[in-house]
Design an enzyme around this catalytic site. Sequence first.
Site, PDB file in Angstrom:
ATOM      1  N   ARG A   1     -21.802 -11.974   9.338  1.00 10.27           N
ATOM      2  CA  ARG A   1     -21.192 -12.289  10.789  1.00 10.27           C
ATOM      3  C   ARG A   1     -22.177 -12.047  11.860  1.00 10.27           C
ATOM      4  O   ARG A   1     -22.111 -12.703  12.844  1.00 10.27           O
ATOM      5  CB  ARG A   1     -19.779 -11.772  10.833  1.00 10.27           C
ATOM      6  CG  ARG A   1     -19.811 -10.285  11.065  1.00 10.27           C
ATOM      7  CD  ARG A   1     -18.709  -9.525  10.702  1.00 10.27           C
ATOM      8  NE  ARG A   1     -18.000  -9.846   9.547  1.00 10.27           N
ATOM      9  CZ  ARG A   1     -17.014  -9.239   9.047  1.00 10.27           C
ATOM     10  NH1 ARG A   1     -15.982  -8.879   9.847  1.00 10.27           N
ATOM     11  NH2 ARG A   1     -16.511  -9.161   7.684  1.00 10.27           N
TER      12      ARG A   1
ATOM     13  N   ASP B   1     -21.968  -3.303   5.921  1.00  6.76           N
ATOM     14  CA  ASP B   1     -21.820  -4.432   4.935  1.00  6.76           C
ATOM     15  C   ASP B   1     -20.957  -5.724   5.455  1.00  6.76           C
ATOM     16  O   ASP B   1     -21.005  -6.569   4.628  1.00  6.76           O
ATOM     17  CB  ASP B   1     -20.907  -3.875   3.679  1.00  6.76           C
ATOM     18  CG  ASP B   1     -21.068  -4.661   2.475  1.00  6.76           C
ATOM     19  OD1 ASP B   1     -21.848  -5.595   2.389  1.00  6.76           O
ATOM     20  OD2 ASP B   1     -20.130  -4.579   1.566  1.00  6.76           O
TER      21      ASP B   1
ATOM     22  N   LYS C   1     -22.739  -0.942  -1.017  1.00 10.98           N
ATOM     23  CA  LYS C   1     -21.849  -1.529  -2.162  1.00 10.98           C
ATOM     24  C   LYS C   1     -21.935  -0.704  -3.438  1.00 10.98           C
ATOM     25  O   LYS C   1     -22.940  -0.099  -3.834  1.00 10.98           O
ATOM     26  CB  LYS C   1     -22.404  -2.828  -2.308  1.00 10.98           C
ATOM     27  CG  LYS C   1     -21.976  -3.831  -1.324  1.00 10.98           C
ATOM     28  CD  LYS C   1     -22.219  -5.216  -1.709  1.00 10.98           C
ATOM     29  CE  LYS C   1     -22.298  -6.228  -0.811  1.00 10.98           C
ATOM     30  NZ  LYS C   1     -20.920  -6.667  -0.360  1.00 10.98           N
TER      31      LYS C   1
ATOM     32  N   ASP D   1     -25.484 -14.178  -2.021  1.00 10.92           N
ATOM     33  CA  ASP D   1     -25.047 -14.159  -0.495  1.00 10.92           C
ATOM     34  C   ASP D   1     -25.999 -15.231   0.526  1.00 10.92           C
ATOM     35  O   ASP D   1     -25.524 -15.197   1.641  1.00 10.92           O
ATOM     36  CB  ASP D   1     -25.095 -12.845  -0.050  1.00 10.92           C
ATOM     37  CG  ASP D   1     -24.003 -12.280   0.926  1.00 10.92           C
ATOM     38  OD1 ASP D   1     -23.069 -13.191   0.938  1.00 10.92           O
ATOM     39  OD2 ASP D   1     -24.233 -11.331   1.659  1.00 10.92           O
TER      40      ASP D   1
ATOM     41  N   LYS E   1     -25.307 -19.254   6.326  1.00 12.03           N
ATOM     42  CA  LYS E   1     -25.688 -17.793   5.953  1.00 12.03           C
ATOM     43  C   LYS E   1     -26.607 -17.602   4.984  1.00 12.03           C
ATOM     44  O   LYS E   1     -26.501 -18.189   3.791  1.00 12.03           O
ATOM     45  CB  LYS E   1     -24.229 -17.091   5.559  1.00 12.03           C
ATOM     46  CG  LYS E   1     -24.511 -15.542   5.234  1.00 12.03           C
ATOM     47  CD  LYS E   1     -23.263 -14.837   4.792  1.00 12.03           C
ATOM     48  CE  LYS E   1     -23.433 -13.464   4.206  1.00 12.03           C
ATOM     49  NZ  LYS E   1     -22.443 -12.814   3.688  1.00 12.03           N
TER      50      LYS E   1
END
Length: 495
Positions: free
Chosen positions: A340, A336, A266, A277, A254
């Site tokens: 995926r 958010d 967020k 991330d 990712k």
Amino acid sequence: MSVSVTLTSTVPAGADVTALGVCSDQVDSEPHDLDWGLLRGLGFEGKAGQVQLVAGPDGRPVAAVGMGPAADVTPAVIRRSSAALARGVRRHRWLGSSLLDTVADGDDLAAAAQAHAEGILLGAYGYDAYKSDPEPNSLRKLSVVGAGREVRDALRLGTAVAGAVCFARDLVNEPGGSLTPEKLAAAAQAMASGEDGTDGAALEIQVSERDEIVEAGLGGLLGVNRGSTQPPRFVEITWRPPADPEGFLALVGKGITFDSGGLSIKPATGMETMKIDMSGAAAVLGAMRVVKVLAPPIRVTGYIPITDNMLGGDASRPGDILTIRNGKTVEVLNTDAEGRLILADALSLASEARPDAIVDLATLTGACVVALGTKVAGLMGNHDGWIDAVEAAADRAGERVWHLPLPADYRKQLDSPVADLKNIGNRWGGTLTAALFLQEFVAEGIPWAHLDIAGPAWTDSVDGEAAKGGTGFGVRLLVDLIRNFSPPDGGSPGV
């Protein structure tokens, strides 16, 4: 900062400081010519990771390094104690080490040597690119007392692995405003070609830009990128052995370079570390850096979707429907839950290549941190044998994972009235439903494992071999998995 590592038969006379491993159940036996009364008076008990500098018989400093009970000296203990040693001697330039003397007869000396090199280099790591007055670190040379080709090769491997972990850490620690998708892809290109000075054979690399991403139908990646002014990238990076490959392993990472949460924004504190991330992407790139040196007899391909997740005027809205590479449609109810979506495209592409197995790494869910804390990654998948192989690699590499279930009846949480599925389930079991979502994009018959590394990808304090900040978690696990890879039973034919 780099530390050269060499094997030597005795501690070099020119070493600035000498390290001696001391087991906690051997302190009173005084196995070395040191002032043990002074050491005990300073509180030294030989506990694992304890380091105490004292004057040696010739007046030069000696670092007594605690290893814990002799029967418990494992590669993991050696790695952590070596990292503590590196921090304790950071003001010295040349370290001579006899730590391998603590390895019991019959134990794996090569694994211990690899762990020693890894620990020293990882313990010496610090990210100071933006500090005007960084804390000095003088350590530049490590001479390890030992003998044999296996030990020498293990030190070289440990040096390569630690260098790759530090490479991954640098990427994770770089602010999201400067490590754009374009720059992360450029770092991958420089590593693959050797332009950045990395050792080993060149890797094949293809970097797709927006037009190519549109043409490839990567709807998840495009949907997440809609709110950004930074165009996306998709990196495919491959090692092919000179002879026919003995297997084919696909790695998926990712690559969200910064995650604001999109329109499902967020809270401020939740964004403070969201430069991390892309830790899954960093781990894959770090592993591929070692593949260049290892030259394994298998094909290894990394699939890395890269974008940030921002709130621009055309950002994806809750309720939007995206079409993923494999044709499945996804109703986005929470922007958010974006990782995926880009992984769905990458897993679809990886599946089309028909690898023998797939493993993906992602800082995917806060729910995994709630469940397992900050030191253990969640492990899920569709093939028991492949899960076992990933667990074994993690154990050998000293990176902790925990096997979580994928309950089939939880899949109904992802049912959507308007699309093939939605991108979130209900409030509970978020780590499991996220993995069930990913499973929808792995082709039938391909063994797949998912590692949710949201917890161990970052640490707020020095912890063993991990420095404060990005940890580079997953690099060591992947390298071990590659070194010991064999196609899982029931896997697809390698290509």
